[in-house]
Design an enzyme around this catalytic site. Structure first.
Site, short mmCIF file in Angstrom:
data_model
loop_
_atom_site.label_atom_id
_atom_site.label_comp_id
_atom_site.label_asym_id
_atom_site.label_seq_id
_atom_site.Cartn_x
_atom_site.Cartn_y
_atom_site.Cartn_z
CG ASP A 38 -16.26 11.39 3.29
OD1 ASP A 38 -16.21 12.41 2.87
OD2 ASP A 38 -17.48 10.71 3.28
CG ASP B 168 -13.22 16.15 17.80
OD1 ASP B 168 -13.39 16.16 16.58
OD2 ASP B 168 -12.62 17.27 18.18
CG ASP C 183 -18.85 9.92 12.71
OD1 ASP C 183 -19.80 10.53 13.24
OD2 ASP C 183 -18.66 9.75 11.53
CE LYS D 238 -17.04 15.50 3.99
NZ LYS D 238 -17.40 14.82 2.65
N PRO E 179 -22.03 6.85 8.15
CG PRO E 179 -23.90 6.05 6.64
CD PRO E 179 -22.81 7.40 7.10
N GLY E 180 -20.69 4.59 7.32
CA GLY E 180 -19.65 3.30 7.14
C GLY E 180 -19.48 2.94 5.82
N GLY E 181 -19.74 3.78 4.93
CA GLY E 181 -19.42 3.44 3.68
C GLY E 181 -18.01 3.17 3.41
#
Ligand SMILES: C[S@@+](CC[C@H](N)C(=O)[O-])C[C@H]1O[C@@H](n2cnc3c(N)ncnc32)[C@H](O)[C@@H]1O
Length: 346
Positions: free
Chosen positions: A272, A256, A236, A301, A218-220
């Protein structure tokens, strides 16, 4: 013996990385949140991704009271402290679930050691420097006391020296962790990861710089760049939240990230995106090979305990000819590591 500190649960991952570097692991000396190893001499000092800090030439001391442990620590390090032009002290507990139980005792132990130095080595005591004020170019010796159990401490006194990557080891920061502070405006808490990466890198986006943030919602992460005056292309398919959404220096592309190509060179690549490690590595390699960015912060990840991507990531960084780069599980990383670095100037 060298001791490496890590988050509880990642001891096997650290041990695996150390074994790849030829080290012998001392399993019987292992406790939660740390790994003890005999390093191979004559080879580069390993910098395991899952280790946050290291204690070179560490000694394990036992003592059933804080006073006894403090005396043991003092005797072990007094000659070194007496000789050190400057020194700093970290008294910590490893990063475990019940660290809070040991942390208070570790602080007490640190105070007792400090009191012994003040009493018995007056001049050396005046050379104690708070680590926050220490000069990275002339770092003080770091006295580390790690309370592994109530009656057991590891102690190490070492002057930080550069790793092949250029970063100082041991870190001047206790547990190798730096506090990133809060940001109530951030659209998500994920901003902590990239802020930590900026601290480690020693630079952050600047006004006017161009930043590509892949997997931005969401933009952190995007917010950390926007609030510093940089312009961001956020890629995104998911939605961005205020204060990022609609920001005047933001372009949001619902695309994408693995196939998107920037139309101009970027100062930063941030990524991320939740993808399998192989995809993230391919993305990073593509960006570095094309020289589409200068600095980069990319989070990798994992699912489960297959960390084979870590050595692949290191090999990729070498192939790409980075000026410097590091792979670390940051404090805010879950089952993840963050790769940060810079390419040489064009
Ligand atoms: C962990 S979140 C990112 C959080 C963000 N860094 C922040 O600070 O708010 C991962 C994001 O990656 C996005 N993502 C996953 N695969 C992607 C892809 N192939 N291209 C673009 N975005 C992708 C998801 O939609 C999700 O929003």
């Amino acid at each position: 013996v060298d001791v490496f500190l890590c988050r509880e649960g990642f001891e096997a991952a650290v041990a695996h990385e150390l074994k790849l570097a030829g080290a012998r692991i001392l399993p019987e000396e292992g406790r939660a949140g740390l790994v003890a190893a005999e390093l191979l001499s004559g080879v580069e000092r390993p910098d395991p991704a899952f280790a946050s800090q290291s204690l070179p030439e560490a000694r394990r001391l036992a003592g059933d009271s804080v006073a006894k442990l403090a005396r043991g620590v003092f005797e072990a390090v007094a000659p070194g402290i007496d000789l050190a032009p400057a020194w700093t002290l970290h008294a910590v507990a490893p990063e475990t679930e019940d660290a809070s139980r040991l942390r208070g005792r570790a602080t007490l132990l640190g105070r007792e050691v400090d009191a012994l130095v003040r009493e018995k080595l007056k001049r050396a005591h005046r050379r104690r420097t708070p680590w926050e004020k220490a000069s990275p170019t002339e770092p003080p010796a770091v006295l580390q006391i790690v309370l592994a159990r109530p009656d057991e401490a590891w102690v190490s006194l070492a002057t930080p020296g550069p790793l092949p990557s250029g970063w100082l080891e041991p870190s001047l920061a206790p547990l190798g962790r730096r506090d990133v502070g809060d940001d109530r405006d951030a659209p998500s808490s994920a901003f902590r990861k990239v802020e930590e990466a900026y601290l480690l890198l020693g630079r952050a986006p600047r006004p006017g710089e161009r930043v590509a943030d892949l997997g931005a919602a969401p933009g952190g992460w995007t917010w950390t760049a926007l609030k510093r005056g940089a312009s961001v292309t956020a890629v995104d398919r998911a939605e961005l939240l205020p204060p990022v959404r609609g920001h005047e220096r933001l372009v949001h592309l619902e695309r994408d990230a693995t196939s998107w190509e920037p139309d101009a060179a970027q100062d930063w690549l941030l990524c991320d995106a939740i993808m399998i490690p192989q995809k993230t590595l391919e993305l990073l390699e593509r960006w570095l090979a094309a020289r589409w960015c200068r600095a980069f912060v990319v989070n990798v990840k994992f699912k489960g305990e297959d960390y084979a991507a870590v050595p692949k990531l290191r090999a990729l960084l070498v192939r790409a000819g980075v000026a410097r780069a590091r792979v670390k599980q940051l404090a805010a990383d879950k089952n993840e590591v963050t790769c940060l670095g810079e390419l040489p100037p064009a």
